[in-house]
Design a protein around this motif. Structure first.
Motif, PDB file in Angstrom:
ATOM      1  N   ARG A 103      58.999  42.865 -13.474  1.00 35.65           N
ATOM      2  CA  ARG A 103      59.132  43.794 -12.361  1.00 35.65           C
ATOM      3  C   ARG A 103      58.542  45.156 -12.701  1.00 35.65           C
ATOM      4  NH1 ARG A 103      58.894  42.182  -7.445  1.00 35.65           N
ATOM      5  NH2 ARG A 103      60.599  42.821  -6.055  1.00 35.65           N
ATOM      6  N   ASP A 148      54.990  45.033 -12.150  1.00 40.72           N
ATOM      7  CA  ASP A 148      54.677  45.151 -10.722  1.00 40.72           C
ATOM      8  C   ASP A 148      54.592  46.617 -10.329  1.00 40.72           C
ATOM      9  OD1 ASP A 148      54.700  42.433 -10.462  1.00 40.72           O
ATOM     10  OD2 ASP A 148      56.789  42.312  -9.816  1.00 40.72           O
ATOM     11  N   LEU A 150      57.300  46.203  -2.498  1.00 41.91           N
ATOM     12  CA  LEU A 150      58.041  45.241  -3.314  1.00 41.91           C
ATOM     13  C   LEU A 150      59.379  44.864  -2.683  1.00 41.91           C
ATOM     14  CD1 LEU A 150      57.390  46.608  -6.931  1.00 41.91           C
ATOM     15  CD2 LEU A 150      56.181  44.819  -5.697  1.00 41.91           C
TER      16      LEU A 150
END
Lengths: 160, 160
Positions: B102, B105, B123
């Motif tokens: 994450r 990301d 997201l």
DNA sequence: TTTAAAATCATCCGAAAGTATGAACGCCAA
DNA sequence: TTGGCGTTCATACTTTCGGATGATTTTAAA
């Protein structure tokens, strides 16, 4: 060493401040002399003091007058083996966008991740000026944030 | 501001030359005083002269101590890059830094110049979460700002 | 010498970023 | 089943950014 090669920048503010400082110091010395006796055995001390004071003033003056470090902007173009015409794009882009020398300085440091305050220190200019430059940069690059400016600058190869 | 503090360079030679110069000037003045009368009405002139001399010496000293200035110019430097290895993602670095999925990301979008809020939207997470991630990213990358994170991420090839 | 562009600086104000702290939840391996 | 990790979220606070505006000073060009 390039001896006295450092460029001097004329600014009457500094001259004025120096002049006033000099006058005040002279006045102070004059007053001191009025109260204390200045005979031969004290002259050495006095002259020494004056020398030190004005040496410091001279150093200060020089610091003020010396043109702060000028940035060297080296543009490294990433040339891929297959494409050979990407050579002139950088400068063209810079000219097309209308980015000035100073703006390129700021942009370069911005891309490297420095804060506005740090950039100000590095370029010997105030925070306000950095902000002005960065705002103009954002306008010219047509972006909203410094991170976008960094991305675009790298993508267009207009910085190192 | 600490502007010029970092620019000074210690050099014993310069100090020595300065000391000798100072001593010589003082000696010269002493000799002059021995030959010419220095009464009150002349003291001003004398002090002024000394002031000027030592101001110049101070300036000289400062010039000597200040690092040489850098030329300003735009240099085009072609850097040939193998396009295949330039796009390779450094998995080892990611593991070494301990970046989670994450976080990668968030980092990716961050590098592209998106704001925290925009990243949150993309997201489907809250702004708070993005902030938490980015804080952790900064810790792991050992940087202070998102721009530095972007620079480091690109340099280490840990994104895109 | 006049003009225009570039560079400099300041202040006010809102937006965005970043810090600190605490907490909840699921997953997985010991 | 428990402890660590990753992910999620929140609140409060500080710092940094960025926009808008106006101004002066330098520099370069015409």
């Amino acid at each position: 060493m390039t001896k006295f090669g450092a460029q001097l920048r004329a600014s009457y503010k500094e001259y004025l401040v120096y002049g006033i400082s000099m006058a005040m110091v002279l006045l102070l010395l004059k007053m001191l002399m009025a109260h204390f006796i200045v005979y031969n055995y004290r002259l050495d001390f006095f002259i020494g003091s004056i020398a030190i004071v004005f040496t410091v003033l001279g150093i200060w003056l020089a610091q003020k007058l010396v043109k702060p470090k000028v940035e060297t902007r080296i543009i490294e173009k990433e040339v891929y083996i297959d494409s050979s015409e990407a050579t002139e794009i950088n400068v063209k882009e810079i000219e097309r966008l209308g980015l000035s020398k100073r703006e390129l300085d700021v942009l370069g440091l911005m891309v490297e991740g420095w804060s506005n305050e740090e950039i100000a220190e590095k370029l010997f200019i105030s925070l306000s000026t950095v902000k002005t430059h960065s705002s103009n940069i954002f306008l010219k690059l047509d972006v909203k944030r410094r991170t976008q400016a960094a991305e675009k600058a790298k993508r267009l190869n207009i910085i190192k």
